[in-house]
Each structure stands twice: as structure tokens, then as C-alpha cells.
Design a protein around this motif. Structure first.
Motif, PDB file in Angstrom:
ATOM      1  N   GLY A  64      50.644  97.523  -4.779  1.00 45.36           N
ATOM      2  CA  GLY A  64      51.593  97.882  -6.212  1.00 45.36           C
ATOM      3  C   GLY A  64      50.758  99.847  -7.003  1.00 45.36           C
ATOM      4  N   GLY A  65      52.087  99.724  -7.619  1.00 44.51           N
ATOM      5  CA  GLY A  65      51.387 101.531  -7.982  1.00 44.51           C
ATOM      6  C   GLY A  65      50.633 101.517  -8.798  1.00 44.51           C
ATOM      7  N   HIS A  66      49.515 101.016  -8.563  1.00 40.99           N
ATOM      8  CA  HIS A  66      47.448 101.386  -9.087  1.00 40.99           C
ATOM      9  C   HIS A  66      46.851 101.339  -8.030  1.00 40.99           C
ATOM     10  CE1 HIS A  66      44.360 101.667 -12.218  1.00 40.99           C
ATOM     11  NE2 HIS A  66      43.677 100.847 -10.836  1.00 40.99           N
ATOM     12  N   SER A  67      47.590 100.580  -6.746  1.00 40.09           N
ATOM     13  CA  SER A  67      46.234 100.096  -5.605  1.00 40.09           C
ATOM     14  C   SER A  67      46.757 101.954  -4.368  1.00 40.09           C
ATOM     15  CB  SER A  67      46.554  99.213  -5.301  1.00 40.09           C
ATOM     16  OG  SER A  67      47.612  99.100  -4.852  1.00 40.09           O
ATOM     17  N   ARG A  68      48.477 102.292  -4.861  1.00 41.60           N
ATOM     18  CA  ARG A  68      48.737 103.220  -3.643  1.00 41.60           C
ATOM     19  C   ARG A  68      48.368 104.884  -3.909  1.00 41.60           C
ATOM     20  NH1 ARG A  68      53.748 101.369  -1.981  1.00 41.60           N
ATOM     21  NH2 ARG A  68      54.890  99.934  -3.136  1.00 41.60           N
ATOM     22  N   VAL A  69      48.244 104.621  -2.960  1.00 42.90           N
ATOM     23  CA  VAL A  69      47.564 106.621  -2.502  1.00 42.90           C
ATOM     24  C   VAL A  69      48.626 107.476  -4.085  1.00 42.90           C
ATOM     25  CG1 VAL A  69      46.463 106.697  -0.945  1.00 42.90           C
ATOM     26  CG2 VAL A  69      48.966 107.085  -0.093  1.00 42.90           C
ATOM     27  N   GLN A  70      48.315 108.285  -4.575  1.00 41.21           N
ATOM     28  CA  GLN A  70      48.576 109.634  -5.163  1.00 41.21           C
ATOM     29  C   GLN A  70      49.421 110.392  -4.386  1.00 41.21           C
ATOM     30  OE1 GLN A  70      49.352 107.268  -8.238  1.00 41.21           O
ATOM     31  NE2 GLN A  70      48.838 106.407  -7.625  1.00 41.21           N
ATOM     32  N   TRP A  71      48.994 110.914  -3.695  1.00 35.60           N
ATOM     33  CA  TRP A  71      48.958 112.347  -3.433  1.00 35.60           C
ATOM     34  C   TRP A  71      50.494 112.316  -2.902  1.00 35.60           C
ATOM     35  CZ3 TRP A  71      50.692 112.107   1.790  1.00 35.60           C
ATOM     36  CH2 TRP A  71      50.137 110.671   2.769  1.00 35.60           C
ATOM     37  N   LYS A  72      51.198 110.457  -1.771  1.00 28.82           N
ATOM     38  CA  LYS A  72      52.369 110.648  -2.253  1.00 28.82           C
ATOM     39  C   LYS A  72      53.423 111.037  -2.545  1.00 28.82           C
ATOM     40  CE  LYS A  72      52.235 107.803   1.951  1.00 28.82           C
ATOM     41  NZ  LYS A  72      51.660 106.109   2.503  1.00 28.82           N
ATOM     42  N   ASN A  73      53.318 111.442  -4.053  1.00 25.37           N
ATOM     43  CA  ASN A  73      54.293 110.720  -5.035  1.00 25.37           C
ATOM     44  C   ASN A  73      54.579 112.716  -5.694  1.00 25.37           C
ATOM     45  OD1 ASN A  73      54.607 108.551  -5.271  1.00 25.37           O
ATOM     46  ND2 ASN A  73      52.484 108.032  -6.535  1.00 25.37           N
ATOM     47  N   LEU A  74      54.003 113.820  -5.281  1.00 24.69           N
ATOM     48  CA  LEU A  74      52.986 114.769  -5.042  1.00 24.69           C
ATOM     49  C   LEU A  74      54.533 115.817  -4.351  1.00 24.69           C
ATOM     50  CD1 LEU A  74      49.755 115.522  -4.640  1.00 24.69           C
ATOM     51  CD2 LEU A  74      51.069 115.566  -6.769  1.00 24.69           C
ATOM     52  N   PRO A  75      55.175 116.673  -5.366  1.00 23.79           N
ATOM     53  CA  PRO A  75      56.120 117.229  -4.071  1.00 23.79           C
ATOM     54  C   PRO A  75      55.899 117.741  -3.232  1.00 23.79           C
ATOM     55  CG  PRO A  75      56.213 118.510  -6.065  1.00 23.79           C
ATOM     56  CD  PRO A  75      55.106 117.265  -6.780  1.00 23.79           C
ATOM     57  N   ILE A  76      56.962 118.191  -1.786  1.00 22.82           N
ATOM     58  CA  ILE A  76      56.542 119.113  -0.472  1.00 22.82           C
ATOM     59  C   ILE A  76      56.366 120.203  -1.158  1.00 22.82           C
ATOM     60  CG2 ILE A  76      57.775 119.293   1.690  1.00 22.82           C
ATOM     61  CD1 ILE A  76      59.178 116.686   1.062  1.00 22.82           C
TER      62      ILE A  76
END
Length: 102
Positions: A64-76
Motif C-alpha cells: 500500500g501507499g504507506h509501505s512503499r518506498v518513497q524515493w520512487k515518487n521523486l522526480p528523475i
């Protein structure tokens, strides 16, 4: 953030939502009502449910959104060079000094 702390937090946020979890006969109502929380049986079943949740995370299920790593959501980096937008840091650095030492 500490991985164990994040895992426990994810479990409380998303433990009910994963269809692959073995909930060991427990329900949301059991958790909320406080029934038998001090019994060894309740604790064992809750811990079994937590272990099931973690096993599913390790297998790539129940993300889910809480357990996913957050760095994947950063822009390239470099992709948005021509925009007038910046990234704002939103976080907690309370354990940074301790984590750096480790």
C-alpha cells in the motif's frame, strides 16, 4: 526512518487491507474492542498476523501507499530542468545523528 518502526506503522495502517494476510482469526473489531488483549493467545495470533503481513511485503504483495518506498515518487534528476519548481523537504530528522553514527 527505522525499518522496524516503519513496518509496524505499515501493519497498523494496511494490515486489514491485504487479502493475502493470514489474520489468524482476528478482526478489526477484536483489535478495536480490546477484548483479550492481555491473553497469550491474542498476542500470539496478532504476532502471527504481523509475520504474515511482513512475509507478503517481502514477496511484493500487499504494498500500500504507506509501505512503499518513497524515493520512487521523486522526480528523475534533470528531467524537469526548465521548470520553476523546487522540491520541498517534508520529513523528520530526529534520528539522523544516531543513524549516521550507526
Amino acid at each position: 526512518r527505522d525499518p522496524l518502526e516503519r513496518s509496524i506503522s505499515s501493519f497498523w495502517e494496511e494490515g486489514f487491507t491485504c487479502k493475502f494476510n493470514d489474520m489468524h482469526g482476528l478482526s478489526k473489531d477484536d483489535i478495536k474492542s480490546g477484548r483479550a488483549k492481555d491473553s497469550p493467545d491474542f498476542r500470539a495470533r496478532l504476532f502471527g498476523w504481523f509475520e504474515s503481513f511482513i512475509a507478503n511485503l517481502e514477496q511484493g504483495r500487499c504494498m500500500g501507499g504507506h509501505s512503499r518506498v518513497q524515493w520512487k515518487n521523486l522526480p528523475i534528476p534533470g528531467k524537469y530542468r526548465d521548470t520553476n519548481r523546487t522540491l520541498a523537504w517534508v520529513g523528520n530528522l530526529w534520528s539522523l545523528k544516531h543513524d549516521w553514527i550507526e
